[in-house]
Design a protein around this motif. Sequence first.
Motif, PDB file in Angstrom:
ATOM      1  N   GLN A   6       3.324   6.937  33.303  1.00  0.00           N
ATOM      2  CA  GLN A   6       4.337   5.986  32.947  1.00  0.00           C
ATOM      3  C   GLN A   6       5.013   4.655  32.452  1.00  0.00           C
ATOM      4  OE1 GLN A   6       4.718   5.778  37.372  1.00  0.00           O
ATOM      5  NE2 GLN A   6       6.329   8.173  38.162  1.00  0.00           N
ATOM      6  N   LEU A   7       3.848   4.205  32.844  1.00  0.00           N
ATOM      7  CA  LEU A   7       4.626   2.506  32.283  1.00  0.00           C
ATOM      8  C   LEU A   7       3.915   3.038  29.988  1.00  0.00           C
ATOM      9  CD1 LEU A   7       1.645   0.886  34.252  1.00  0.00           C
ATOM     10  CD2 LEU A   7       4.480   1.164  33.979  1.00  0.00           C
ATOM     11  N   ALA A   8       3.652   3.814  30.299  1.00  0.00           N
ATOM     12  CA  ALA A   8       3.695   4.049  28.279  1.00  0.00           C
ATOM     13  C   ALA A   8       5.305   4.786  28.075  1.00  0.00           C
ATOM     14  CB  ALA A   8       2.283   5.648  27.788  1.00  0.00           C
ATOM     15  N   ALA A   9       5.623   5.605  28.828  1.00  0.00           N
ATOM     16  CA  ALA A   9       6.485   6.159  28.505  1.00  0.00           C
ATOM     17  C   ALA A   9       7.745   5.472  28.701  1.00  0.00           C
ATOM     18  CB  ALA A   9       7.090   7.530  29.486  1.00  0.00           C
ATOM     19  N   VAL A  10       7.510   4.025  29.255  1.00  0.00           N
ATOM     20  CA  VAL A  10       8.577   3.414  29.248  1.00  0.00           C
ATOM     21  C   VAL A  10       8.298   1.910  27.934  1.00  0.00           C
ATOM     22  CG1 VAL A  10       9.090   0.908  30.513  1.00  0.00           C
ATOM     23  CG2 VAL A  10       8.896   3.217  31.538  1.00  0.00           C
ATOM     24  N   GLY A  11       7.205   2.226  27.731  1.00  0.00           N
ATOM     25  CA  GLY A  11       6.837   1.298  26.250  1.00  0.00           C
ATOM     26  C   GLY A  11       6.917   1.850  25.410  1.00  0.00           C
ATOM     27  N   ALA A  12       7.282   3.314  25.228  1.00  0.00           N
ATOM     28  CA  ALA A  12       7.960   4.421  24.297  1.00  0.00           C
ATOM     29  C   ALA A  12       9.542   4.195  24.137  1.00  0.00           C
ATOM     30  CB  ALA A  12       7.383   5.656  24.010  1.00  0.00           C
ATOM     31  N   ALA A  13       9.971   3.946  25.558  1.00  0.00           N
ATOM     32  CA  ALA A  13      11.645   3.961  25.278  1.00  0.00           C
ATOM     33  C   ALA A  13      12.326   2.822  24.871  1.00  0.00           C
ATOM     34  CB  ALA A  13      11.528   4.654  26.988  1.00  0.00           C
ATOM     35  N   ALA A  14      11.500   1.932  25.523  1.00  0.00           N
ATOM     36  CA  ALA A  14      11.750   0.960  24.851  1.00  0.00           C
ATOM     37  C   ALA A  14      11.818   0.155  23.995  1.00  0.00           C
ATOM     38  CB  ALA A  14      10.683  -0.710  26.476  1.00  0.00           C
ATOM     39  N   GLY A  15      10.680   0.775  22.705  1.00  0.00           N
ATOM     40  CA  GLY A  15      10.675   0.770  21.408  1.00  0.00           C
ATOM     41  C   GLY A  15      11.766   1.937  21.137  1.00  0.00           C
ATOM     42  N   PHE A  16      11.882   2.796  21.042  1.00  0.00           N
ATOM     43  CA  PHE A  16      13.214   3.486  20.819  1.00  0.00           C
ATOM     44  C   PHE A  16      14.207   2.558  20.319  1.00  0.00           C
ATOM     45  CE2 PHE A  16      15.525   6.764  20.752  1.00  0.00           C
ATOM     46  CZ  PHE A  16      15.287   7.429  19.528  1.00  0.00           C
ATOM     47  N   ALA A  17      14.569   2.458  21.945  1.00  0.00           N
ATOM     48  CA  ALA A  17      15.604   1.549  22.038  1.00  0.00           C
ATOM     49  C   ALA A  17      16.145   0.144  20.834  1.00  0.00           C
ATOM     50  CB  ALA A  17      15.801   1.797  23.357  1.00  0.00           C
ATOM     51  N   SER A  18      15.187  -0.633  21.070  1.00  0.00           N
ATOM     52  CA  SER A  18      15.232  -1.425  20.271  1.00  0.00           C
ATOM     53  C   SER A  18      15.136  -1.312  19.128  1.00  0.00           C
ATOM     54  CB  SER A  18      13.440  -2.137  20.378  1.00  0.00           C
ATOM     55  OG  SER A  18      13.696  -3.152  19.881  1.00  0.00           O
ATOM     56  N   GLY A  19      14.445  -0.320  18.713  1.00  0.00           N
ATOM     57  CA  GLY A  19      15.086   0.003  17.052  1.00  0.00           C
ATOM     58  C   GLY A  19      16.396   0.935  16.551  1.00  0.00           C
ATOM     59  N   MET A  20      16.698   1.460  17.687  1.00  0.00           N
ATOM     60  CA  MET A  20      17.681   1.879  17.719  1.00  0.00           C
ATOM     61  C   MET A  20      18.688   1.439  17.495  1.00  0.00           C
ATOM     62  SD  MET A  20      17.172   5.405  16.767  1.00  0.00           S
ATOM     63  CE  MET A  20      18.603   6.279  16.035  1.00  0.00           C
ATOM     64  N   PHE A  21      19.021   0.844  18.648  1.00  0.00           N
ATOM     65  CA  PHE A  21      20.569   0.055  18.730  1.00  0.00           C
ATOM     66  C   PHE A  21      20.371  -1.364  18.664  1.00  0.00           C
ATOM     67  CE2 PHE A  21      19.410   3.985  21.780  1.00  0.00           C
ATOM     68  CZ  PHE A  21      20.626   4.556  20.951  1.00  0.00           C
TER      69      PHE A  21
END
Length: 80
Positions: A6-21
């Motif tokens: 779950q923590l890895a998924a949160v980190g991946a989602a945060a990285g994606f959102a940070s890069g995209m938006f």
Amino acid sequence: QRELLQLAAVGAAAGFASGMFGIGGGVVITPALCLLTDMPHTCVLGTTLASMVPPSLVSAATHAQMGNVVAAAVAPLVAG
């Protein structure tokens, strides 16, 4: 084991959102940790802040190497 995924998924989602938006990762990480873990809120805040340090250091070093840092402005911004 499940919490680590779950923590890895949160980190991946945060990285994606940070890069995209162009948003800060804390916008994703803080509420996700509150909802997906049983960490106390104070630990969520501390963990979120600590997780931001490595990417911030790498980004600052990269921009400094590229000549994109105004060195004279750094100390006043940090002190403020």
